[in-house]
Design an enzyme around this catalytic site. Structure first.
Site, PDB file in Angstrom:
ATOM      1  N   ILE A  45       0.826  -1.224   0.000  1.00 44.85           N
ATOM      2  CA  ILE A  45       0.000   0.000   0.000  1.00 44.85           C
ATOM      3  C   ILE A  45       0.852   1.262   0.000  1.00 44.85           C
ATOM      4  O   ILE A  45       0.327   2.368  -0.103  1.00 44.85           O
ATOM      5  CB  ILE A  45      -0.972   0.028   1.199  1.00 44.85           C
ATOM      6  CG1 ILE A  45      -0.227  -0.159   2.526  1.00 44.85           C
ATOM      7  CG2 ILE A  45      -2.032  -1.046   1.038  1.00 44.85           C
ATOM      8  CD1 ILE A  45      -1.131  -0.064   3.746  1.00 44.85           C
ATOM      9  N   GLY A  46       2.141   1.123   0.099  1.00 46.16           N
ATOM     10  CA  GLY A  46       2.998   2.297   0.063  1.00 46.16           C
ATOM     11  C   GLY A  46       4.452   1.901   0.186  1.00 46.16           C
ATOM     12  O   GLY A  46       4.784   0.824   0.683  1.00 46.16           O
ATOM     13  N   GLY A  48       8.720   3.672   0.545  1.00 41.17           N
ATOM     14  CA  GLY A  48       9.574   4.837   0.729  1.00 41.17           C
ATOM     15  C   GLY A  48      11.012   4.412   0.814  1.00 41.17           C
ATOM     16  O   GLY A  48      11.356   3.263   0.529  1.00 41.17           O
ATOM     17  N   GLY A  49      11.867   5.340   1.236  1.00 41.78           N
ATOM     18  CA  GLY A  49      13.289   5.067   1.268  1.00 41.78           C
ATOM     19  C   GLY A  49      13.673   3.974   2.238  1.00 41.78           C
ATOM     20  O   GLY A  49      14.699   3.325   2.062  1.00 41.78           O
ATOM     21  N   MET A  50      12.871   3.779   3.299  1.00 42.34           N
ATOM     22  CA  MET A  50      13.259   2.812   4.328  1.00 42.34           C
ATOM     23  C   MET A  50      12.575   1.463   4.194  1.00 42.34           C
ATOM     24  O   MET A  50      12.895   0.529   4.930  1.00 42.34           O
ATOM     25  CB  MET A  50      13.004   3.391   5.713  1.00 42.34           C
ATOM     26  CG  MET A  50      13.993   4.491   6.069  1.00 42.34           C
ATOM     27  SD  MET A  50      13.935   4.944   7.813  1.00 42.34           S
ATOM     28  CE  MET A  50      12.322   5.674   7.912  1.00 42.34           C
ATOM     29  N   VAL A  53       5.277  -0.743   2.960  1.00 41.41           N
ATOM     30  CA  VAL A  53       4.180  -1.021   3.887  1.00 41.41           C
ATOM     31  C   VAL A  53       3.136  -1.857   3.154  1.00 41.41           C
ATOM     32  O   VAL A  53       2.767  -1.553   2.007  1.00 41.41           O
ATOM     33  CB  VAL A  53       3.540   0.280   4.408  1.00 41.41           C
ATOM     34  CG1 VAL A  53       2.368  -0.034   5.342  1.00 41.41           C
ATOM     35  CG2 VAL A  53       4.577   1.127   5.138  1.00 41.41           C
ATOM     36  N   LYS A  68       4.955  -2.757   8.132  1.00 43.64           N
ATOM     37  CA  LYS A  68       6.128  -2.137   7.509  1.00 43.64           C
ATOM     38  C   LYS A  68       7.266  -3.156   7.479  1.00 43.64           C
ATOM     39  O   LYS A  68       7.617  -3.735   8.512  1.00 43.64           O
ATOM     40  CB  LYS A  68       6.576  -0.897   8.279  1.00 43.64           C
ATOM     41  CG  LYS A  68       7.868  -0.283   7.727  1.00 43.64           C
ATOM     42  CD  LYS A  68       8.338   0.896   8.547  1.00 43.64           C
ATOM     43  CE  LYS A  68       7.491   2.109   8.278  1.00 43.64           C
ATOM     44  NZ  LYS A  68       8.073   3.321   8.925  1.00 43.64           N
ATOM     45  N   ASP A 169      10.724  14.291  10.048  1.00 50.04           N
ATOM     46  CA  ASP A 169      10.372  13.986   8.654  1.00 50.04           C
ATOM     47  C   ASP A 169       8.903  14.355   8.401  1.00 50.04           C
ATOM     48  O   ASP A 169       8.149  13.578   7.826  1.00 50.04           O
ATOM     49  CB  ASP A 169      10.626  12.518   8.342  1.00 50.04           C
ATOM     50  CG  ASP A 169      10.657  12.242   6.838  1.00 50.04           C
ATOM     51  OD1 ASP A 169      10.829  13.204   6.058  1.00 50.04           O
ATOM     52  OD2 ASP A 169      10.501  11.078   6.441  1.00 50.04           O
TER      53      ASP A 169
END
Length: 313
Positions: A45-46, A48-50, A53, A68, A169
């Site tokens: 569902i998403g 990012g850099g880390m 999710v 996550k 952030d």
């Protein structure tokens, strides 16, 4: 710490250039994990850099959650592993309970992925809606809705700061909304710092997303809660005006404009004439480059926002 294993599958497909998955990729056969503990992975569902999710379900309890999965780079790289981003989130979650802050399970789960690599996972509350970026792009919120959402987000951020936590952030992607807009959540504490755990008020790590950083964060200077307030100011500028307060053509130019006092931030109402003058003043005060001239706390900001809200009743 739990260690759980899933059966191997085909190697996962890569994210596209925007860091997103296509509809064809949102199928079980392409997932890097099929299960995390009792939870069956449904779809990403998403990302990012880390890490990524996922939406997942515990079918026995009919419970939906978000999970996550930390990118393997943060375990393979000794320096990144030492920073322990998931560990930060767990530590911070253990001390937080607020309606505008995401709820997280207080344990990291280790799970074997489709390539046989042990991955670290964090289970959290599922907010089945969109992040603030979608509403900024779609321009689908009324002025009253934007003021109300701003107050709720500020309440959550104020709660963090009062507990000695600097998020570091703050950006539209880290504010989630349920589809009915009743839930508003601050997420992603992987870069946050807490007085309780690091025993210092000041942090010098850069981290974060550069186009939302405060001048002092970009300059790797000492940070406190006022840095979050600047980042919130940029986010609110985008929410109300529909654009970033800087007009640079790339990240480097935007970073220069954020730091330089020669670049003047225009009132958001220049781009949206419906914006009340009081909102202009609040956002521009949050965006003052010198921390001592900004709001000194989100509590101060909330006092001004409450006056705007009362005047619109």
């Amino acid at each position: 710490m739990m260690r759980l294993f899933a059966r191997k599958k085909d190697a996962p497909q890569e994210l596209d250039e925007k860091g997103e998955f296509s509809e064809e990729q949102r199928t079980p056969s392409t997932l890097e994990l099929t299960h995390v503990g009792p939870y069956e992975i449904i779809a990403p569902i998403g990302s990012g850099g880390m890490g990524t999710v996922y939406k997942a379900i515990d079918r026995k309890r009919d419970q939906l959650v978000a999970i996550k999965v930390l990118d393997r780079r943060y375990d393979l790289d000794k320096k990144r592993r030492k920073q322990d981003y998931l560990g930060r989130e767990v530590l911070i979650a253990a001390s937080l309970e607020h309606p505008s802050i995401i709820r997280m399970h207080k344990e990291i789960v280790e799970q074997e992925d489709s390539n046989g690599n042990v991955r670290r996972c964090l289970v959290m509350e599922l907010v089945d809606g969109h992040n603030l970026r979608k509403h900024i792009k779609d321009r689908d919120l009324s002025m009253n809705q934007m003021v109300d959402l701003t107050i709720r987000l500020c309440n959550g951020l104020d709660f963090l700061h009062q507990h000695g936590i600097v998020h570091r952030d703050i950006k539209p992607e880290n504010f989630l909304f349920s589809r009915d807009m009743r839930k508003v959540k601050i997420v992603d504490f992987g870069l946050s710092k807490s007085n309780a755990s690091w025993r210092t008020r000041w942090m010098r790590e850069v981290g974060g997303t550069r186009r939302y950083m405060s001048p002092e964060q970009l300059s790797k200077k000492k940070l406190d809660a006022r840095s979050d307030i600047f980042s919130l100011g940029i986010t609110l500028y985008e929410l109300f005006a529909g654009k970033h307060p800087c007009d640079g053509q790339d990240s480097r130019e935007i970073m220069r404009q954020i730091r330089s006092s020669k670049y003047k931030f225009e009132p958001p109402s220049k781009h949206n004439p419906e914006i009340p003058r009081q909102i202009d003043q609040i956002i521009l005060k949050a965006l003052r480059r010198r921390p001592e001239r900004r709001y000194q706390s989100v509590t101060e900001m909330l006092l001004d926002l409450s006056r705007v809200s009362a005047s619109r009743i």
